[in-house]
Design an enzyme around this catalytic site. Structure first.
Site, PDB file in Angstrom:
ATOM      1  N   MET A 239      -4.087  -7.500  -6.503  1.00 40.21           N
ATOM      2  CA  MET A 239      -3.589  -8.674  -7.213  1.00 40.21           C
ATOM      3  C   MET A 239      -4.683  -9.586  -7.779  1.00 40.21           C
ATOM      4  SD  MET A 239      -0.503  -7.995  -7.195  1.00 40.21           S
ATOM      5  CE  MET A 239       0.362  -9.459  -7.750  1.00 40.21           C
ATOM      6  N   LYS A 240      -5.873  -9.053  -7.951  1.00 39.46           N
ATOM      7  CA  LYS A 240      -6.952  -9.857  -8.541  1.00 39.46           C
ATOM      8  C   LYS A 240      -7.378  -9.213  -9.843  1.00 39.46           C
ATOM      9  CE  LYS A 240      -7.606 -13.030  -5.530  1.00 39.46           C
ATOM     10  NZ  LYS A 240      -7.567 -14.451  -5.847  1.00 39.46           N
ATOM     11  N   ILE A 241      -7.863 -10.057 -10.742  1.00 39.41           N
ATOM     12  CA  ILE A 241      -8.337  -9.514 -12.025  1.00 39.41           C
ATOM     13  C   ILE A 241      -9.745  -8.959 -11.835  1.00 39.41           C
ATOM     14  CG2 ILE A 241      -8.972 -10.181 -14.384  1.00 39.41           C
ATOM     15  CD1 ILE A 241      -6.443 -11.739 -14.479  1.00 39.41           C
TER      16      ILE A 241
ATOM     17  N   HIS B  19       0.927  -0.137 -13.229  1.00 44.65           N
ATOM     18  CA  HIS B  19       1.662  -1.353 -13.579  1.00 44.65           C
ATOM     19  C   HIS B  19       3.158  -1.036 -13.644  1.00 44.65           C
ATOM     20  CE1 HIS B  19       2.168  -5.330 -15.237  1.00 44.65           C
ATOM     21  NE2 HIS B  19       3.037  -4.802 -16.090  1.00 44.65           N
TER      22      HIS B  19
ATOM     23  N   ASN C  64      -5.300   1.541 -13.243  1.00 46.15           N
ATOM     24  CA  ASN C  64      -4.361   0.604 -12.618  1.00 46.15           C
ATOM     25  C   ASN C  64      -2.949   1.134 -12.802  1.00 46.15           C
ATOM     26  OD1 ASN C  64      -3.350  -1.896 -11.533  1.00 46.15           O
ATOM     27  ND2 ASN C  64      -2.853  -2.520 -13.625  1.00 46.15           N
TER      28      ASN C  64
ATOM     29  N   GLY D 151       0.780  -1.238   0.000  1.00 44.01           N
ATOM     30  CA  GLY D 151       0.000   0.000   0.000  1.00 44.01           C
ATOM     31  C   GLY D 151       0.806   1.279   0.000  1.00 44.01           C
ATOM     32  N   THR D 152       2.037   1.231  -0.540  1.00 45.91           N
ATOM     33  CA  THR D 152       2.808   2.487  -0.544  1.00 45.91           C
ATOM     34  C   THR D 152       2.239   3.487  -1.556  1.00 45.91           C
ATOM     35  OG1 THR D 152       4.468   1.652  -2.095  1.00 45.91           O
ATOM     36  CG2 THR D 152       4.943   1.359   0.238  1.00 45.91           C
ATOM     37  N   ASN D 153       1.685   2.978  -2.653  1.00 48.27           N
ATOM     38  CA  ASN D 153       1.014   3.901  -3.583  1.00 48.27           C
ATOM     39  C   ASN D 153      -0.229   4.501  -2.933  1.00 48.27           C
ATOM     40  OD1 ASN D 153       2.132   4.093  -6.498  1.00 48.27           O
ATOM     41  ND2 ASN D 153       2.398   1.930  -5.953  1.00 48.27           N
TER      42      ASN D 153
HETATM   43  C1  GRF Z   1       3.373  -1.507  -7.540  1.00 51.91           C
HETATM   44  O1  GRF Z   1       4.681  -1.725  -7.980  1.00 51.91           O
HETATM   45  C2  GRF Z   1       2.412  -1.536  -8.696  1.00 51.91           C
HETATM   46  O2  GRF Z   1       2.981  -1.167  -9.898  1.00 51.91           O
HETATM   47  C3  GRF Z   1       2.007  -2.988  -8.772  1.00 51.91           C
HETATM   48  O3  GRF Z   1       1.985  -3.420  -7.431  1.00 51.91           O
HETATM   49  C4  GRF Z   1       2.888  -2.651  -6.658  1.00 51.91           C
HETATM   50  C5  GRF Z   1       2.138  -2.161  -5.463  1.00 51.91           C
HETATM   51  O4  GRF Z   1       2.964  -1.590  -4.510  1.00 51.91           O
HETATM   52  N1  GRF Z   1       0.751  -3.115  -9.458  1.00 51.91           N
HETATM   53  P1  GRF Z   1       2.353  -0.901  -3.221  1.00 51.91           P
HETATM   54  O5  GRF Z   1       1.407  -1.926  -2.582  1.00 51.91           O
HETATM   55  O6  GRF Z   1       1.636   0.337  -3.635  1.00 51.91           O
HETATM   56  O7  GRF Z   1       3.516  -0.624  -2.320  1.00 51.91           O
END
Ligand code: GRF
Length: 187
Positions: free
Chosen positions: A88-90, A107, A105, A14-16
Site C-alpha cells: 500500500m505504499k507508492i 491491481h 503490481n 497476503g493471499t496473493n
Molecule cells: C489485491 O486485491 C490486489 O489487487 C490489491 O491489494 C489486494 C491484496 O490482497 N493491490 P492480498 O493481500 O494479496 O490478499
C-alpha cells in the site's frame, strides 16, 4: 530449470503472496520466492513467510534510508523481479531506478479504469458491466505501466462490493502467476 529469485512486497492479508508461494513450487514455474518485504509489522501475510521459512524484512517507510535498506536486501538475495501484492505504499522513481529491474503490481480493476484506491465501490457506482484485475509493470506514474495480464468477469445486477472483491481476487490468483510466466517466456 534455473529459477529466478523474486521478492514479494505486502502490506496486508497476503493471499496473493500465498498463491505465488504455492505456484512457485511447481517445477516448471520460472521463479522462487526468496524474500518478502512488508511495511506493516502486523501484516497478516507475514504468516506465510513464517510458515514457509522465507526470509522477510520489515521496513519503516518513515525513515529516510528505508529504500537503501530494501535495496541492500534485494542485492543480498539476488532478486531479479519484485512483485507488489497488496503493497500500500507508492514506489518512488528513485527506487525504480536504483533497482533497475522489473517491478510488477497487481491491481483490482481493469486498468486504465479505476486507478488508485476503492476500486470496487467505484465499479458499482459507475454501473460497469465488467470488472477484473490487471498485472502491470510499475513505472513512476500510479497504476500506469505496461499491462502484462488482465482477466475479467461480468458483473451481476445483484453484486455488492464484497461480491466484486471475491470475484476479482479469484481472478488475481490466476493472473499474477500467468503474468510472471509471460515475463520470463519473453526474456
Ligand atoms: C489485491 O486485491 C490486489 O489487487 C490489491 O491489494 C489486494 C491484496 O490482497 N493491490 P492480498 O493481500 O494479496 O490478499
Amino acid at each position: 530449470m534455473v529459477k529466478k529469485n523474486v521478492c514479494v512486497f505486502i502490506s496486508g492479508r497476503g493471499t496473493n503472496l500465498n498463491n505465488l508461494i504455492k505456484r512457485s513450487r511447481e517445477y516448471n514455474f520460472p521463479v522462487k520466492i526468496k524474500l518478502i518485504v512488508s511495511n506493516n509489522i502486523n501484516a497478516e501475510g507475514l504468516k506465510y513467510a513464517k510458515i514457509n521459512s522465507i526470509p522477510f524484512t520489515l521496513i519503516n517507510t518513515k525513515l529516510n534510508n528505508f529504500e537503501r535498506k530494501i535495496f541492500k536486501e534485494l542485492k543480498r538475495y539476488d532478486i531479479s523481479l519484485i512483485c507488489l501484492a497488496g503493497y500500500m505504499k507508492i514506489i518512488s522513481k528513485n527506487f525504480i531506478k536504483l533497482f533497475g529491474k522489473k517491478i510488477v503490481n497487481i491491481h483490482p480493476s481493469l486498468l486504465p479504469k479505476f486507478k488508485g484506491l476503492n476500486t470496487f465501490s467505484r465499479v458499482i457506482e459507475n454501473k460497469e458491466i465488467r470488472s477484473g484485475c490487471t498485472v502491470h509493470l510499475v513505472n513512476e506514474k500510479l497504476d500506469s505501466g505496461k499491462i502484462i495480464a488482465q482477466k475479467y468477469f461480468f458483473i451481476n445486477e445483484c453484486d455488492k462490493e464484497n461480491d466484486i472483491k471475491i470475484k476479482t481476487q479469484r481472478l488475481e490468483y490466476l493472473a499474477f502467476p500467468e503474468a510472471i510466466i509471460k515475463l520470463y517466456r519473453n526474456n
